[in-house]
Design an enzyme around this catalytic site. Structure first.
Site, PDB file in Angstrom:
ATOM      1  CE  LYS A  43     -43.358 -52.789  96.848  1.00  0.00           C
ATOM      2  NZ  LYS A  43     -44.401 -53.786  96.911  1.00  0.00           N
ATOM      3  N   GLY A  44     -37.497 -53.417  93.155  1.00  0.00           N
ATOM      4  CA  GLY A  44     -36.836 -54.243  92.551  1.00  0.00           C
ATOM      5  C   GLY A  44     -35.550 -54.847  92.511  1.00  0.00           C
ATOM      6  CG  ASP A 100     -34.983 -53.488  89.117  1.00  0.00           C
ATOM      7  OD1 ASP A 100     -34.711 -52.339  88.612  1.00  0.00           O
ATOM      8  OD2 ASP A 100     -35.976 -54.051  89.354  1.00  0.00           O
ATOM      9  CG  ASP A 103     -36.797 -50.140  80.136  1.00  0.00           C
ATOM     10  OD1 ASP A 103     -36.494 -50.688  78.963  1.00  0.00           O
ATOM     11  OD2 ASP A 103     -38.153 -50.255  80.318  1.00  0.00           O
ATOM     12  CE  LYS A 131     -36.290 -54.822  79.581  1.00  0.00           C
ATOM     13  NZ  LYS A 131     -37.781 -54.538  79.690  1.00  0.00           N
ATOM     14  CG  PHE A 152     -42.365 -57.344  81.359  1.00  0.00           C
ATOM     15  CD1 PHE A 152     -42.028 -55.780  81.716  1.00  0.00           C
ATOM     16  CD2 PHE A 152     -42.733 -58.071  82.489  1.00  0.00           C
ATOM     17  CE1 PHE A 152     -42.291 -55.219  82.895  1.00  0.00           C
ATOM     18  CE2 PHE A 152     -42.945 -57.464  83.701  1.00  0.00           C
ATOM     19  CZ  PHE A 152     -42.768 -56.266  84.059  1.00  0.00           C
ATOM     20  CG  ASP A 159     -42.874 -56.321  90.216  1.00  0.00           C
ATOM     21  OD1 ASP A 159     -42.103 -55.206  89.821  1.00  0.00           O
ATOM     22  OD2 ASP A 159     -44.272 -55.586  90.380  1.00  0.00           O
ATOM     23  NE  ARG A 165     -41.679 -57.098  94.124  1.00  0.00           N
ATOM     24  CZ  ARG A 165     -41.608 -55.951  93.419  1.00  0.00           C
ATOM     25  NH1 ARG A 165     -40.581 -55.794  92.837  1.00  0.00           N
ATOM     26  NH2 ARG A 165     -42.493 -55.211  93.455  1.00  0.00           N
TER      27      ARG A 165
HETATM   28  P1  5GP Z   1     -36.459 -46.983  83.182  1.00  0.00           P
HETATM   29  O1  5GP Z   1     -36.897 -45.678  84.224  1.00  0.00           O
HETATM   30  O2  5GP Z   1     -34.819 -47.086  83.138  1.00  0.00           O
HETATM   31  O3  5GP Z   1     -37.420 -46.965  81.972  1.00  0.00           O
HETATM   32  O4  5GP Z   1     -36.972 -48.017  84.041  1.00  0.00           O
HETATM   33  C1  5GP Z   1     -36.458 -48.571  85.136  1.00  0.00           C
HETATM   34  C2  5GP Z   1     -37.453 -49.334  85.936  1.00  0.00           C
HETATM   35  O5  5GP Z   1     -38.599 -49.991  85.130  1.00  0.00           O
HETATM   36  C3  5GP Z   1     -36.820 -50.471  86.604  1.00  0.00           C
HETATM   37  O6  5GP Z   1     -36.126 -50.305  87.894  1.00  0.00           O
HETATM   38  C4  5GP Z   1     -37.683 -51.425  86.907  1.00  0.00           C
HETATM   39  O7  5GP Z   1     -38.739 -51.310  88.039  1.00  0.00           O
HETATM   40  C5  5GP Z   1     -38.733 -51.069  85.551  1.00  0.00           C
HETATM   41  N1  5GP Z   1     -38.480 -52.087  84.623  1.00  0.00           N
HETATM   42  C6  5GP Z   1     -38.134 -51.807  83.301  1.00  0.00           C
HETATM   43  N2  5GP Z   1     -38.121 -52.936  82.560  1.00  0.00           N
HETATM   44  C7  5GP Z   1     -38.452 -53.945  83.215  1.00  0.00           C
HETATM   45  C8  5GP Z   1     -38.691 -55.298  82.913  1.00  0.00           C
HETATM   46  O8  5GP Z   1     -38.529 -56.043  82.016  1.00  0.00           O
HETATM   47  N3  5GP Z   1     -39.319 -56.017  84.250  1.00  0.00           N
HETATM   48  C9  5GP Z   1     -39.680 -55.520  85.238  1.00  0.00           C
HETATM   49  N4  5GP Z   1     -40.215 -56.104  86.171  1.00  0.00           N
HETATM   50  N5  5GP Z   1     -39.529 -54.154  85.375  1.00  0.00           N
HETATM   51  C10 5GP Z   1     -38.844 -53.246  84.618  1.00  0.00           C
HETATM   52 MG    MG Z   2     -37.498 -50.564  89.868  1.00  0.00          MG
END
Ligand code: 5GP
Ligand code: MG
Length: 174
Positions: A43-44, A100, A103, A131, A152, A159, A165
């Protein structure tokens, strides 16, 4: 500003996001031309997607996917599941994948692999936030709104356990 009893620090104000989204849209349009499909990850990225598509001056289509990654609410893990697939066929289409935040990279890597099998003619990746220092798998987004520190973040679609959100800016949870 508070959420779940924790205070929030403003990291990126609404005006700066707006400005950057306009720049991104221009850059994307220059590269992709018209008639591309925006694939937004729920949803992000729904808020970012809604703003981004309204900055395009060319016809675009929009579709959504829902993916989830196992792990704690604050950290994704290596196992990413596709909960809802696209509703349209993207074979031979130009595709812009929108998320969004990038990470560890697990989520987007998995989705990119999944979408490549559908044989789009072009596949570009756009994230609002990156990040960079947290990356676990190699994945580079073609378009990045802002590089952000390892905190975070909530707001503008992001969210914390479904809260936050609706905030207009992007905040770090203290
Ligand atoms: P990844 O698979 O790259 O580790 O993570 C991506 C997903 O993790 C993003 O789409 C998001 O949903 C969540 N995420 C990563 N870091 C954050 C953060 O700082 N805040 C929030 N709300 N979601 C995050
Ligand atoms: Mg996400």
């Amino acid at each position: 500003m508070h959420i779940k009893g924790r205070s929030l620090s403003l990291l990126i104000p609404e005006e700066k996001i707006k400005e950057r989204v306009k720049e991104l849209a221009k850059e994307i349009e220059k590269d992709l031309g018209e008639n591309f499909v925006v694939v937004s990850l729920l949803k992000g990225s729904f808020v970012f997607t809604a703003d981004l598509i309204r900055e395009f001056s060319v016809p675009v289509k929009v579709d959504f996917m829902w993916v989830s990654s196992y792990g704690s609410s604050q950290e994704s893990s290596g196992s990413v599941r596709i909960l809802q697939d696209l509703s349209m066929d993207i074979k031979d289409q130009k595709v812009l994948l929108v998320d969004d935040i990038l990470d560890t990279g697990y989520t987007l890597k998995k989705v990119v692999e999944f979408l490549r099998e559908k044989e789009p003619s072009v596949l570009k990746v756009c994230v609002l936030l990156d990040k960079k220092e947290r990356r676990k798998v190699e994945l580079k987004a073609d378009y990045v709104g802002f590089e952000v520190p390892d905190k975070f973040l909530v707001g503008y679609g992001l969210d914390w356990d479904e809260e936050g959100r609706n905030l207009r800016g992007i905040y770090a949870v203290d």
